[in-house]
Write an enzyme that holds these catalytic residues in place. Sequence first.
Site, PDB file in Angstrom:
ATOM      1  N   CYS A   2       0.849  -1.187   0.000  1.00 32.59           N
ATOM      2  CA  CYS A   2       0.000   0.000   0.000  1.00 32.59           C
ATOM      3  C   CYS A   2       0.883   1.235   0.000  1.00 32.59           C
ATOM      4  O   CYS A   2       2.093   1.154   0.193  1.00 32.59           O
ATOM      5  CB  CYS A   2      -0.907   0.018   1.239  1.00 32.59           C
ATOM      6  SG  CYS A   2      -2.055  -1.377   1.340  1.00 32.59           S
ATOM      7  N   GLY A   3       0.267   2.376  -0.220  1.00 32.87           N
ATOM      8  CA  GLY A   3       0.997   3.631  -0.210  1.00 32.87           C
ATOM      9  C   GLY A   3       0.490   4.546   0.877  1.00 32.87           C
ATOM     10  O   GLY A   3      -0.726   4.657   1.090  1.00 32.87           O
TER      11      GLY A   3
END
Length: 299
Positions: A2-3
């Site tokens: 994820c970011g």
Amino acid sequence: MCGIVGLFAKTPEVEAKLGEHLSAMLIEMTDRGPDSAGVAVYRNPVAEGALKLSLHSADPDFSWSALARELAEELGDTVDMEVRGSHAVVVAHAAGNLLRSWLAHKHPDLAVVSAGAAIEIFKEMGLPQEVVDRFELREISGSHAIGHTRMATESVVTTEHSHPFSTGEDLCLVHNGSLSNHNRLRQRLRRRGIEFQTDNDSEVAAGFFVNELRNGASLREALEAGLRELDGFFTFAVGTRNGFAVVRDGIACKPAVLAETDDWVAMASEFRSIAQLPGANEARMWEPAPGKIYVWGSA
């Protein structure tokens, strides 16, 4: 994978363009999380006794204007409402203590995404660009914000499972990683009065920190407890009314970068997200150390 992104404004100029800057950072993290995206923005704190809620309706035909009228009539209070896409930010001024219970009784179909004095959360399924456009995030100003782009590995892709997660007033969390002991912790925290809306492991981490704070811990002490008790891999960004904190687990296999100038503090999963900010080339830049807690503002 994820970011995560975060931005803390040090000047009025950055505050005025907080949404524009954060949107650019979020979109740059698209390939780390194409399933859903969300942001928590801290702005326009309400007076003592008032309450601000971020609400989400899964019904595209839901009438927010009708809800505003109903709230004003039922609570006998002036109610402010700002609608953005499938979300609305509602402020009850004199009857803030009644707002949540009234909504739970009268509109159980509405999800309370966040509650507090300053926090506003907007999150949805879809690419970060779509989410930014849907909520018109570029035009939002504020003191600080955190955001997340999700690639689901642990639970289903829904708006409810999207980050940020908020389980206490003005506190929220975004997470890159996975926790192995979240089911056991969820059971323990429920016995202590923490409520959960999903089976997502990241929501358990948010609930864990809220429980520590309720028991008198400072934010730093709560995060230190998390380093001891949360099993798994994680980079967390935790937002509070007055700032945000960043912490990685002791192995630190999930990426993170921190940067600071005279105008802002930023964090992201990768530098290319921070590179969207003005003055990024002159920023002091470093990788957060494993197991070390970083705090900005009076978080």
